[in-house]
Write an enzyme that holds these catalytic residues in place. Structure first.
Site, PDB file in Angstrom:
ATOM      1  N   HIS A 249     -13.120  13.561   1.052  1.00  0.00           N
ATOM      2  CA  HIS A 249     -12.255  12.537   1.230  1.00  0.00           C
ATOM      3  C   HIS A 249     -12.629  11.579  -0.216  1.00  0.00           C
ATOM      4  O   HIS A 249     -12.723  10.380   0.557  1.00  0.00           O
ATOM      5  CB  HIS A 249     -12.045  12.186   2.591  1.00  0.00           C
ATOM      6  CG  HIS A 249     -11.185  11.628   2.677  1.00  0.00           C
ATOM      7  ND1 HIS A 249     -10.431  11.226   4.385  1.00  0.00           N
ATOM      8  CD2 HIS A 249      -9.913  10.735   2.129  1.00  0.00           C
ATOM      9  CE1 HIS A 249      -9.291  10.591   4.424  1.00  0.00           C
ATOM     10  NE2 HIS A 249      -8.507  10.187   2.871  1.00  0.00           N
TER      11      HIS A 249
ATOM     12  N   GLU B 110     -13.514  14.882  10.458  1.00  0.00           N
ATOM     13  CA  GLU B 110     -14.545  14.079   9.167  1.00  0.00           C
ATOM     14  C   GLU B 110     -15.413  13.487  10.009  1.00  0.00           C
ATOM     15  O   GLU B 110     -15.626  12.594  10.431  1.00  0.00           O
ATOM     16  CB  GLU B 110     -13.556  12.873   7.984  1.00  0.00           C
ATOM     17  CG  GLU B 110     -12.762  13.979   7.208  1.00  0.00           C
ATOM     18  CD  GLU B 110     -11.556  13.283   6.654  1.00  0.00           C
ATOM     19  OE1 GLU B 110     -12.106  12.119   6.483  1.00  0.00           O
ATOM     20  OE2 GLU B 110     -11.161  14.094   6.390  1.00  0.00           O
TER      21      GLU B 110
ATOM     22  N   ARG C  80      -4.310  14.935   5.357  1.00  0.00           N
ATOM     23  CA  ARG C  80      -5.143  14.764   6.826  1.00  0.00           C
ATOM     24  C   ARG C  80      -5.522  15.995   6.826  1.00  0.00           C
ATOM     25  O   ARG C  80      -4.741  16.935   6.868  1.00  0.00           O
ATOM     26  CB  ARG C  80      -4.329  14.327   7.507  1.00  0.00           C
ATOM     27  CG  ARG C  80      -4.417  13.057   7.496  1.00  0.00           C
ATOM     28  CD  ARG C  80      -5.624  11.989   7.813  1.00  0.00           C
ATOM     29  NE  ARG C  80      -5.455  10.615   7.585  1.00  0.00           N
ATOM     30  CZ  ARG C  80      -5.456   9.594   6.461  1.00  0.00           C
ATOM     31  NH1 ARG C  80      -6.226  10.331   5.124  1.00  0.00           N
ATOM     32  NH2 ARG C  80      -5.776   9.033   6.119  1.00  0.00           N
TER      33      ARG C  80
HETATM   34  P1  NAP Z   1       5.025   8.769   2.409  1.00  0.00           P
HETATM   35  O1  NAP Z   1       5.684   8.147   1.260  1.00  0.00           O
HETATM   36  O2  NAP Z   1       4.808   8.184   3.560  1.00  0.00           O
HETATM   37  O3  NAP Z   1       5.207  10.025   2.230  1.00  0.00           O
HETATM   38  C1  NAP Z   1       4.784  11.384   3.538  1.00  0.00           C
HETATM   39  C2  NAP Z   1       5.656  12.143   3.054  1.00  0.00           C
HETATM   40  O4  NAP Z   1       5.494  13.167   4.267  1.00  0.00           O
HETATM   41  C3  NAP Z   1       7.376  12.004   3.546  1.00  0.00           C
HETATM   42  O5  NAP Z   1       7.655  12.519   2.457  1.00  0.00           O
HETATM   43  C4  NAP Z   1       8.269  12.684   4.539  1.00  0.00           C
HETATM   44  O6  NAP Z   1       8.969  12.842   4.159  1.00  0.00           O
HETATM   45  C5  NAP Z   1       7.096  13.628   4.749  1.00  0.00           C
HETATM   46  N1  NAP Z   1       6.636  13.488   6.322  1.00  0.00           N
HETATM   47  C6  NAP Z   1       6.250  12.677   7.032  1.00  0.00           C
HETATM   48  N2  NAP Z   1       6.420  14.042   8.055  1.00  0.00           N
HETATM   49  C7  NAP Z   1       6.745  15.104   8.225  1.00  0.00           C
HETATM   50  C8  NAP Z   1       7.237  15.800   9.087  1.00  0.00           C
HETATM   51  N3  NAP Z   1       6.887  15.359  10.485  1.00  0.00           N
HETATM   52  N4  NAP Z   1       7.683  17.151   8.503  1.00  0.00           N
HETATM   53  C9  NAP Z   1       7.496  17.796   7.020  1.00  0.00           C
HETATM   54  N5  NAP Z   1       7.597  16.513   6.322  1.00  0.00           N
HETATM   55  C10 NAP Z   1       6.987  15.303   6.519  1.00  0.00           C
HETATM   56  O7  NAP Z   1       2.747   8.903   2.139  1.00  0.00           O
HETATM   57  P2  NAP Z   1       2.131   8.841   0.874  1.00  0.00           P
HETATM   58  O8  NAP Z   1       2.357   7.022   0.854  1.00  0.00           O
HETATM   59  O9  NAP Z   1       2.850  10.389  -0.564  1.00  0.00           O
HETATM   60  O10 NAP Z   1       0.614   9.557   1.531  1.00  0.00           O
HETATM   61  C11 NAP Z   1       0.872  10.833   2.337  1.00  0.00           C
HETATM   62  C12 NAP Z   1       0.106  10.553   2.934  1.00  0.00           C
HETATM   63  O11 NAP Z   1      -0.889  11.165   2.072  1.00  0.00           O
HETATM   64  C13 NAP Z   1      -0.831   9.257   4.030  1.00  0.00           C
HETATM   65  O12 NAP Z   1      -0.644   9.460   5.475  1.00  0.00           O
HETATM   66  C14 NAP Z   1      -2.646  10.070   4.296  1.00  0.00           C
HETATM   67  O13 NAP Z   1      -2.668  11.210   5.203  1.00  0.00           O
HETATM   68  C15 NAP Z   1      -2.790  11.047   2.784  1.00  0.00           C
HETATM   69  N6  NAP Z   1      -3.965  10.214   1.869  1.00  0.00           N
HETATM   70  C16 NAP Z   1      -4.573  10.765   1.778  1.00  0.00           C
HETATM   71  C17 NAP Z   1      -5.608  10.001   0.905  1.00  0.00           C
HETATM   72  C18 NAP Z   1      -6.726  11.029   0.302  1.00  0.00           C
HETATM   73  O14 NAP Z   1      -7.389   9.877  -0.242  1.00  0.00           O
HETATM   74  N7  NAP Z   1      -7.175  12.410   0.096  1.00  0.00           N
HETATM   75  C19 NAP Z   1      -4.786   9.055   0.108  1.00  0.00           C
HETATM   76  C20 NAP Z   1      -3.802   8.676   0.451  1.00  0.00           C
HETATM   77  C21 NAP Z   1      -3.538   8.905   1.274  1.00  0.00           C
HETATM   78  P3  NAP Z   1      10.348  12.649   6.010  1.00  0.00           P
HETATM   79  O15 NAP Z   1      10.273  11.629   6.317  1.00  0.00           O
HETATM   80  O16 NAP Z   1      11.708  13.127   5.237  1.00  0.00           O
HETATM   81  O17 NAP Z   1       9.721  13.722   6.642  1.00  0.00           O
HETATM   82  C1  8YV Z   2      -8.609   6.540   2.683  1.00  0.00           C
HETATM   83  C2  8YV Z   2      -6.666   8.013   3.058  1.00  0.00           C
HETATM   84  O1  8YV Z   2      -9.669   7.029   1.934  1.00  0.00           O
HETATM   85  O2  8YV Z   2      -5.037   5.851   2.042  1.00  0.00           O
HETATM   86  C3  8YV Z   2      -5.370   7.015   2.938  1.00  0.00           C
HETATM   87  O3  8YV Z   2      -4.221   7.199   3.615  1.00  0.00           O
HETATM   88  O4  8YV Z   2      -6.623   8.755   2.875  1.00  0.00           O
HETATM   89  C4  8YV Z   2      -7.900   7.090   2.001  1.00  0.00           C
HETATM   90  O5  8YV Z   2      -7.032   6.170   0.942  1.00  0.00           O
HETATM   91  C5  8YV Z   2      -8.921   5.986   3.709  1.00  0.00           C
HETATM   92  O6  8YV Z   2      -8.286   5.842   4.558  1.00  0.00           O
HETATM   93  C6  8YV Z   2      -9.854   5.319   4.114  1.00  0.00           C
HETATM   94  O7  8YV Z   2     -10.836   5.128   5.076  1.00  0.00           O
END
Ligand code: NAP
Ligand code: 8YV
Length: 328
Positions: free
Chosen positions: A280, A262, A233
Site C-alpha cells: 500500500h 491489510e 481498495r
Molecule cells: P474519485 O475521484 O471519487 O473516483 C472514484 C471513481 O470510482 C469515480 O469515478 C466513481 O464514479 C467510481 N465509482 C465509485 N463507486 C463505484 C461503483 N460502485 N461502481 C463503479 N464505479 C464506481 O476518487 P479518487 O481520488 O480517484 O480515488 C479513488 C480511490 O483510490 C480511493 O477511494 C481510494 O480507495 C484509492 N486510493 C488508493 C491509494 C493507494 O495508496 N493505493 C491512494 C489514494 C487513493 P461514479 O460515481 O460515476 O460511479
Molecule cells: C493512504 C490511500 O496511504 O488516500 C488513500 O485513500 O489509500 C492512501 O493514500 C491511506 O489512506 C493512509 O492510510
C-alpha cells in the site's frame, strides 16, 4: 477564534506533520484507537473534531455529541461511516487531488513491473544469477498491443488513463455513470469492461457498493492473457477468486498495492510468482504524504475559522456551514 481551546481527538497513528500542526493549533487529544471508553473524563462531551487514518464507526460518532468534523487522512474514506456522520450533521473531509499524480505514477509502475517482471529481473541480478547463469528469461507478457480498462474513472483513474494513452494504449472504463468530455470508451457493467480489454486497473473506492466486485466472473471475462492491477481498495476484490485465477491460468498476472485485510496478505497470493505485491505505497512519498497531512489540518482550520470545510466528502457536502448551525 481561539482554536487552542477546541478539543480535536486523534485516535491511533497519524502522520507526524499533521500531529505537529494539530497540537500547535488546537487542543489535541490523542487516544490509542477510536473507542470512546479511552477518552479522558468529560472529553466525549467536549470533543468537536476528529483527525484520523483509522476506522471511525457509528458508535464512536454517537459517543461524541458535540462532534462537528471528522478529517480523514486519505482520499479513500471507506473506514469512516460517512453516511452516519451526515445523518448526525457531522462533516467528513478527505484528501483528494494532492495525491492523484503520485498514485497514478505508482499504478503505471506497478503495471509495468507486473507485465515485464522487473522485480524478478532485479532479484536475478542481485542474486548473482546474471553472472552465473546468464540473461534473465524474456517476459512472456508485454505492454505492447494491450487494451486497458479502468474500474473507477475518477481523479486517479483519469490520471492513469492520461498516462497510458500516452503509451499508445486504447482506454475504456466502468463507473456508475459515464464521465463527460472524455475520449475513453464507457461500459455500463464491470464484466462488460473486463470482456472488452485484457488489462484491468481498479482505482475504485471501497465500501458496500464495490465489495468483491472483481470476482471470478470478471476475472474469467478478462481472459487468459489478462492482467489485473489494483491501486483502489482490497475490499473490491474477491481475493480467493483472484488467487485461484492466478494459479489456474484464468488470468496471466496481477499487480496489487492494496489488500482486503491489510497488512495481512493471503498466502495464496504471496506464493504466486505471477503476482507483483506492494505494501500500500500508492501515495507513499515524503512530499505527497506531507501534502495530505496539511490538507487534513487545513480542513479543520477552515471549518473552525471560516465555517466551511475545504474538501468535504460527497455524503456531507450539502451540510450547512458552521455559522448557520450556531444561529439555528
Ligand atoms: P474519485 O475521484 O471519487 O473516483 C472514484 C471513481 O470510482 C469515480 O469515478 C466513481 O464514479 C467510481 N465509482 C465509485 N463507486 C463505484 C461503483 N460502485 N461502481 C463503479 N464505479 C464506481 O476518487 P479518487 O481520488 O480517484 O480515488 C479513488 C480511490 O483510490 C480511493 O477511494 C481510494 O480507495 C484509492 N486510493 C488508493 C491509494 C493507494 O495508496 N493505493 C491512494 C489514494 C487513493 P461514479 O460515481 O460515476 O460511479
Ligand atoms: C493512504 C490511500 O496511504 O488516500 C488513500 O485513500 O489509500 C492512501 O493514500 C491511506 O489512506 C493512509 O492510510
Amino acid at each position: 477564534m481561539d482554536t487552542q481551546r477546541i478539543p480535536i481527538i486523534v485516535p491511533g497513528r497519524l502522520h507526524p506533520h499533521a500531529v505537529e500542526r494539530i497540537s500547535a493549533t488546537f487542543r489535541m487529544v490523542p487516544i490509542a484507537r477510536a473507542d470512546a471508553a479511552l477518552l479522558p473524563d468529560g472529553l466525549a462531551g467536549e470533543a468537536r473534531g476528529v483527525a484520523a487514518m483509522t476506522q471511525i464507526d457509528a458508535a464512536f460518532i454517537d459517543a461524541l455529541p458535540g462532534l462537528e468534523i471528522i478529517a480523514n487522512f486519505g482520499v479513500g474514506y471507506d473506514a469512516v461511516d460517512a453516511g452516519h456522520a451526515a445523518r448526525r450533521g457531522v462533516i467528513v473531509t478527505n484528501t483528494p487531488d494532492v495525491l492523484t499524480d503520485e498514485v497514478a505514477d505508482t499504478a503505471v509502475g506497478l503495471l509495468i513491473n507486473t507485465v515485464r517482471r522487473l522485480p524478478q529481473a532485479e532479484a536475478w541480478l542481485r542474486a548473482g544469477r546474471w553472472r552465473g547463469e546468464g540473461a534473465f528469461a524474456l517476459s512472456p507478457l508485454t505492454l505492447r498491443g494491450r487494451s486497458v480498462g479502468i474500474f473507477g474513472m475518477g481523479r486517479i483513474g483519469l490520471a492513469v488513463a492520461r498516462r497510458l494513452a500516452a503509451f499508445g494504449l486504447p482506454i475504456a472504463y466502468h463507473n456508475r455513470r459515464p464521465v463527460a468530455d472524455t475520449p475513453y470508451t464507457y461500459h455500463d457493467t464491470l464484466v462488460g469492461l473486463a470482456a472488452a480489454v485484457d488489462t484491468l486497473i481498479s482505482v475504485a473506492p471501497g465500501g458496500a457498493a464495490t465489495d468483491r466486485a472483481v470476482n471470478a466472473e470478471v476475472l474469467a471475462a478478462l481472459g487468459t492473457d489478462g492482467v489485473f492491477v489494483n491501486v483502489g481498495r482490497g475490499s473490491t476484490v474477491d481475493e480467493a477468486a483472484l488467487a485461484a485465477a492466478l494459479a489456474d491460468g484464468t488470468i496471466a498476472a496481477a499487480g496489487l498495492d492494496v489488500f482486503a485485510d491489510e497488512p495481512n496478505v493471503p498466502e495464496a497470493l504471496l506464493s504466486r510468482d505471477n503476482a507483483c505485491l506492494l505494501p500500500h505505497v500508492g501515495s507513499a512519498s515524503v512530499a505527497t504524504r506531507r501534502a495530505m497531512a496539511d490538507l487534513v489540518v487545513d480542513n479543520l482550520v477552515a471549518w473552525f475559522e471560516t465555517g466551511r470545510p475545504l474538501t468535504p466528502v460527497s455524503e456531507t457536502a450539502a451540510l450547512p456551514p458552521r455559522g448557520a448551525r450556531e444561529q439555528a
